[in-house]
Design a protein around this motif. Structure first.
Motif, mmCIF file in Angstrom:
data_model
loop_
_atom_site.group_PDB
_atom_site.id
_atom_site.type_symbol
_atom_site.label_atom_id
_atom_site.label_comp_id
_atom_site.label_asym_id
_atom_site.label_seq_id
_atom_site.Cartn_x
_atom_site.Cartn_y
_atom_site.Cartn_z
ATOM 1 N N ARG A 105 0.829 -1.216 0.000
ATOM 2 C CA ARG A 105 0.000 0.000 0.000
ATOM 3 C C ARG A 105 0.857 1.257 0.000
ATOM 4 N NH1 ARG A 105 -2.658 -4.396 -0.812
ATOM 5 N NH2 ARG A 105 -4.936 -4.199 -0.637
ATOM 6 N N MET A 106 2.014 1.203 0.597
ATOM 7 C CA MET A 106 2.897 2.361 0.539
ATOM 8 C C MET A 106 3.397 2.558 -0.893
ATOM 9 S SD MET A 106 4.138 4.888 2.150
ATOM 10 C CE MET A 106 3.879 4.498 3.886
ATOM 11 N N ALA B 294 3.146 5.526 -6.039
ATOM 12 C CA ALA B 294 2.949 5.517 -7.492
ATOM 13 C C ALA B 294 1.943 6.582 -7.898
ATOM 14 C CB ALA B 294 2.476 4.132 -7.941
ATOM 15 N N GLY B 295 0.930 6.806 -7.055
ATOM 16 C CA GLY B 295 -0.061 7.821 -7.349
ATOM 17 C C GLY B 295 0.504 9.230 -7.323
ATOM 18 N N VAL C 284 3.365 1.007 -12.400
ATOM 19 C CA VAL C 284 2.782 -0.329 -12.289
ATOM 20 C C VAL C 284 2.296 -0.607 -10.871
ATOM 21 C CG1 VAL C 284 5.000 -1.455 -11.769
ATOM 22 C CG2 VAL C 284 3.151 -2.771 -12.829
ATOM 23 N N PHE C 285 2.907 0.019 -9.872
ATOM 24 C CA PHE C 285 2.502 -0.194 -8.486
ATOM 25 C C PHE C 285 1.165 0.473 -8.171
ATOM 26 C CE2 PHE C 285 7.290 -0.403 -7.354
ATOM 27 C CZ PHE C 285 7.340 -1.726 -7.791
ATOM 28 N N GLY C 286 0.709 1.363 -9.028
ATOM 29 C CA GLY C 286 -0.539 2.072 -8.790
ATOM 30 C C GLY C 286 -1.740 1.474 -9.498
ATOM 31 N N VAL D 243 -7.194 -4.547 -5.808
ATOM 32 C CA VAL D 243 -5.906 -4.969 -5.251
ATOM 33 C C VAL D 243 -4.772 -4.483 -6.149
ATOM 34 C CG1 VAL D 243 -4.452 -6.949 -4.635
ATOM 35 C CG2 VAL D 243 -6.926 -7.016 -4.199
ATOM 36 N N PRO D 244 -3.781 -3.769 -5.616
ATOM 37 C CA PRO D 244 -2.624 -3.357 -6.420
ATOM 38 C C PRO D 244 -1.677 -4.539 -6.626
ATOM 39 C CG PRO D 244 -2.354 -2.591 -4.167
ATOM 40 C CD PRO D 244 -3.709 -3.249 -4.242
#
Length: 459
Positions: A303-304, A309-310, A317-319, A326-327
């Motif tokens: 989540r971090m 990423a946002g 890709v992590f966002g 689910v990321p």
């Protein structure tokens, strides 16, 4: 950027907060602190507990005003600049990734004690794969698993304290009340002096790491403001009961300098009270704590990374999330350390690499707490200057006195770790990793500002 699924209930969020407090560090690591400071370790737990409560209050002020999955990294970006958010976000994700690998190995070591026929690498692979799958299914799935993990730990600690208090009062079978013999009769309450208490505090602080995860999970709560407020308010009594209460039971019932207390204090107390198969029982409880920590590690780190990423502070890709919110990329990246540890455990001796990883992340908790404190101080001053404080529904107590006091105590612990030979390497490596993260943060901040300037010029 895809949206997360707001599916965590207030009850699950509260248990996540409790699970963050009760880890394997309490069940096993507390023995090292007791050996260092003797009964005076109680002072270390009280001081560290108060500091953590104050840090969580500061974080609650920030989180209730603006719940976000990125939590303190998001607030650091807002109040101190992108470099600060990038630094603390990557440090926090790195810390949890290392913990995932560590817990995978620890869980495997416990498993082969209980079932010797299972190879350690297979046990580590099973645990990492299972809890990665849990996190990939949905946040609700993570919340359910963590709820029951936390419930087992809470029940175990509550039962331990109840049995211990009855023994202290002389109400447990034929065991006479110990009185003050173990608290003051084995070299005194401070057998190794005040310096040992400060040294023990460095160990104690690390065992509290994880409490802050409730604000990371707030971004996926059904009612984030109320959930964070309720969870944070219960931090005080959780620390008092679970940590200080159980450690008081240990040092009152048994001599602080006995080998059994150093190795496994809770098992030593249960053994002294005559419980059968105490080793197996404690192994199962510690295994539960380990799996809970592994599960939390995959969640918190992913989540971090998603939040960063946002803000364009981590790869896009992590966002990205799947249809269940689910990321996936962030979850797989976070659990990769666990799988890398499994591979290393199968092919190579892991001591050298793993020792470096543990040492380089060992004091990240202190850096995180310092970052939260600096962010809260800056944020409160900004709010006071721009809008006044009437809009803050939850505030830090006695600002700025207590906030500055936290800075002083945390700085003293950092200095103590640098002075103490046993913790110096860990502190130096942690500071090195922090410096690298700051450097990367500064470079990325310049890139973001350059890109924004080009965008404005083009517009």
């Amino acid at each position: 950027m895809s949206e997360l699924n707001h599916a965590l209930s207030t009850r699950q969020l509260s248990m996540i907060a409790i699970g963050g407090v009760i880890g394997a560090g309490l069940f096993v690591g507390s023995g090292k602190a007791i050996k260092t400071a003797g009964p005076g370790v109680l002072i270390a737990y009280v001081v560290a507990g108060v500091v953590v409560v104050l840090v969580m209050r500061m974080l609650a002020e920030l989180a209730v005003a603006s719940p976000d999955t990125g939590s303190f990294a998001t607030y650091a970006t807002r109040e101190l600049g992108p470099w600060a958010g990038i630094t603390i976000g990557w440090l926090y994700a790195y810390q949890w990734c290392v913990i995932i690998g560590f817990e995978a190995i620890t869980g495997a070591a416990i498993t082969i004690k209980l079932v010797p026929s299972i190879p350690s690498w297979l046990a580590a692979l099973l645990f990492t794969s299972t809890l990665t799958a849990v996190n990939l299914v949905s946040v609700r799935s993570f919340g359910r698993f963590e709820f029951w993990f936390a419930m087992i730990k809470v029940c175990a600690i509550a039962l331990f304290i109840a049995l211990g208090v009855s023994a202290i009062l002389g109400l447990f079978g034929d065991h006479p009340a110990p009185g003050m013999s173990n608290l003051t009769g084995q070299g005194g309450f401070l057998p190794n002096g005040w310096g040992a208490v400060l040294t023990a505090m460095t160990v104690v602080f690390l065992s509290f790491f994880g409490t802050e995860m409730v604000t990371v999970a707030a971004g996926e709560a059904q009612h984030p403001e109320d959930a964070v407020r309720k969870s944070m308010r219960s931090v005080v009594w959780r620390i008092l009961v679970f940590y200080i209460g159980s450690i008081l039971v240990v040092v009152t019932l048994l001599p602080w300098n006995s080998a059994e207390v150093t190795a496994s204090p809770y098992a030593a107390v249960l053994g002294e009270l005559g419980f059968p198969a105490v080793g197996v029982v404690m192994d199962l409880i510690v295994l539960t704590a380990v799996l809970s920590c592994l599960n939390s590690g995959v969640y918190a780190s992913s989540r971090m990374l998603y939040s960063m990423a946002g803000r364009r502070e981590a790869p896009p890709v992590f966002g990205r999330t799947n249809r269940r919110g689910v990321p996936v990329g962030a979850v797989l990246a976070s659990s990769s350390m666990g799988f890398a540890t499994v591979v290393a455990n199968y092919f190579l001796p892991t001591e050298t690499v793993f020792t470096f990883l543990i040492d380089s992340s060992g004091a990240v908790a202190l850096i995180v707490y310092l970052w939260i404190t600096a962010t809260q101080i800056r944020g409160r001053l900004r709010v006071r200057r721009e809008d006044g404080e009437a809009g803050l529904s939850l505030r830090m107590w006695a600002f700025p006195v207590l906030s500055l006091l936290v800075v002083v105590v945390l700085a003293a612990v950092v200095v103590a770790m640098l002075v103490n030979e046993s913790s110096r390497t860990s502190m130096l490596l942690t500071l090195l990793v922090t410096a690298v993260a700051i450097g990367a943060g500064v470079v990325q901040q310049r890139r973001l500002r350059s890109a924004a300037a080009v965008g404005r010029a083009g517009g």
